[in-house]
Design a protein around this motif. Structure first.
Motif, short mmCIF file in Angstrom:
data_model
loop_
_atom_site.label_atom_id
_atom_site.label_comp_id
_atom_site.label_asym_id
_atom_site.label_seq_id
_atom_site.Cartn_x
_atom_site.Cartn_y
_atom_site.Cartn_z
N VAL A 220 25.80 -4.23 17.88
CA VAL A 220 26.37 -5.20 16.95
C VAL A 220 25.25 -6.02 16.31
O VAL A 220 24.32 -6.45 17.01
N TYR A 221 25.32 -6.23 15.00
CA TYR A 221 24.40 -7.16 14.35
C TYR A 221 25.19 -7.99 13.35
O TYR A 221 26.26 -7.61 12.89
N SER A 222 24.66 -9.14 13.00
CA SER A 222 25.35 -10.04 12.07
C SER A 222 24.77 -9.91 10.68
O SER A 222 23.59 -9.60 10.50
N THR A 223 25.60 -10.15 9.68
CA THR A 223 25.17 -10.12 8.29
C THR A 223 26.02 -11.11 7.50
O THR A 223 27.16 -11.40 7.88
N THR A 224 25.47 -11.62 6.42
CA THR A 224 26.19 -12.57 5.58
C THR A 224 26.67 -11.87 4.32
O THR A 224 25.85 -11.28 3.58
#
Length: 447
Positions: A220-224
């Motif tokens: 899992v990774y975060s992105t805007t």
């Protein structure tokens, strides 16, 4: 580099036989695959073969041809046979050579790479007075790829997928032994398989766990997106669109219908790998980072999750930073002045035997310092404050003076004219390792 490739036997000489196979056919198939991979995958390599079809050529003809051509290396591909009970892989150099010879050094490297992938018992590195080892004027190696009359080895020899892996193992060894440089396709694109995007991190982690329970690597990774924080589940990143599509099919077969592929440029100057920026997204998962170093150093500690976590927070390409750490530490074997207990994975402050550099209390802190030091070079912004400053040399950096990995030449490493390129070449090999892992996963599913 001029490689003379010799698939043993041929024509009226079938070689060993067993399990419905003839050695001459297996040798030729593996050798042709080696040739294709070397020619298409690396620059400045020429390949000549003793035969490219089922024809007979004497041993003297083979070695005379290689000598006259001026080959740099002679590689002879064979299979073994005994009484049906023996099994495994072994390779040979000439019996007159010492263990410290150049030829023995090449054998060390190629043997290690083949054993990593061939699923065979390791019978060791050996010496013999074989004609092709004795009469060649260049370094030479003869590999015996399993026992054709053994049930276990024979079952593998029959598989095209296995012969492909064995060929790749030989090529990996040649690339390491002769420092072959991978060809650049100029695409500058990474294809990422996204197995869902979520507003809830918990839901994303649940999806990731589901994929991993189905033997599909994911994280899992975060992105805007449009000023909103989303959590994406990534199930692989590939330099080949075809390989990405194969992984996408695998994900969908597991029941994930909303999976898709996104493509991202890895390079602001796509015609030059040295333009690859330090700041950017991490493509490789922690699992693949750890798997890559463990293929070379089975005793390596696991650092992949730290490089992903801190790389994501500071906006630094954590997987390339990981490749830099492998370059600096010789794959966590610490063969230079820095010692393992320093937890210094990037050589911070290390200038010689009397100055081994900084030390950190934990591996986590050592990776954090590494990422912070890269941030100092790549950005002029203030250091985000979620983590304490642990890089002792942060304030000594000319902020923003190296936005690309090539920009570290002469700064991180002195003179280090090819320092950035060396890191990126290692990173590309890590991506290739990921693709090989995908192939193996698909083959397991198919079998």
């Amino acid at each position: 580099m001029k490689l003379y490739l010799d698939p043993g036997h041929g024509g009226s000489d079938p070689g060993a036989q067993g399990n419905g196979l003839q050695e001459k056919d297996v040798n030729l198939d593996i050798a042709l695959r080696i040739r294709e991979k070397v020619i298409n995958g690396y620059d400045n390599v020429e390949v000549e073969m003793s035969r490219t079809s089922d024809t007979f050529k004497s041993l003297a003809q083979r070695t005379n041809e290689a000598n006259a051509w001026g080959a740099d290396y002679y590689l002879s591909i064979h299979c073994n046979a005994f009484d049906g009970t023996a099994q495994g892989y072994e390779d040979y150099i000439h019996s007159s050579l010492s263990d410290s010879s150049t030829t023995a050094g090449y054998q060390d490297i190629i043997h290690a790479e083949v054993i990593k992938v061939n699923q065979l018992r390791d019978r060791g590195q050996k010496k013999a007075n074989f004609h092709v080892l004795r009469e060649t004027t260049m370094s030479a190696l003869l590999t015996e790829n399993g026992f054709i009359d053994n049930a276990h080895d024979g079952a593998l020899l029959k598989k095209s997928s296995w012969r492909e892996r064995v060929a790749q193992g030989h090529v990996n060894g040649l690339a390491r032994a002769f420092n072959l440089q991978p060809k650049q396709d100029g695409s500058g694109t990474i294809y990422k398989v996204i197995a869902g995007s979520f507003k809830s991190k918990e839901n994303a982690e649940e999806r990731s766990d589901f994929l991993q329970s189905n033997s599909i690597e994911a994280f899992v990774y975060s992105t805007t997106i449009s000023n909103e924080l989303w959590y994406r589940v990534q199930a692989g990143a590939f330099s080949s669109r075809e390989n990405a599509e194969r992984r996408l099919e695998e994900v969908k077969n597991a029941g994930i219908d909303d999976a898709y592929i996104i493509s991202e440029s890895t390079d602001s100057n796509q015609d030059d790998i040295t333009g690859y920026s330090i700041l950017g997204q991490t493509f490789q998962s922690p699992q693949h980072m750890n798997m890559y170093v463990n293929e070379i150093n089975p005793d390596a500690i696991e650092l992949g999750n730290y490089y992903l976590t801190f790389g994501e927070y500071y906006g630094v390409r954590g997987d390339v930073a990981f490749a830099q750490a492998m370059h600096e530490t010789d794959f966590l074997r610490f063969t230079g002045v820095v010692q393992p207990d320093q937890n210094n994975f990037c050589g911070l402050g290390a200038t010689g035997p009397d100055k081994p550099g900084a030390s950190f209390d934990t591996p986590r802190e050592g990776v954090l310092a590494h990422i912070q030091h890269l941030y100092a070079y790549a950005s002029t912004n203030s250091l985000p404050d979620a983590y304490p400053l642990v890089d002792p040399r942060f304030d000594l950096v000319d902020r923003g003076s190296a936005s690309t990995w090539a920009g570290l030449n002469g700064k991180w490493a002195v003179p280090g004219d090819n320092y950035g390129k060396s890191i990126l070449n290692l990173y590309e090999r890590m991506i290739d390792s990921t693709m090989q892992s995908l192939e193996e996963t698909l083959q397991k599913i198919e079998s």
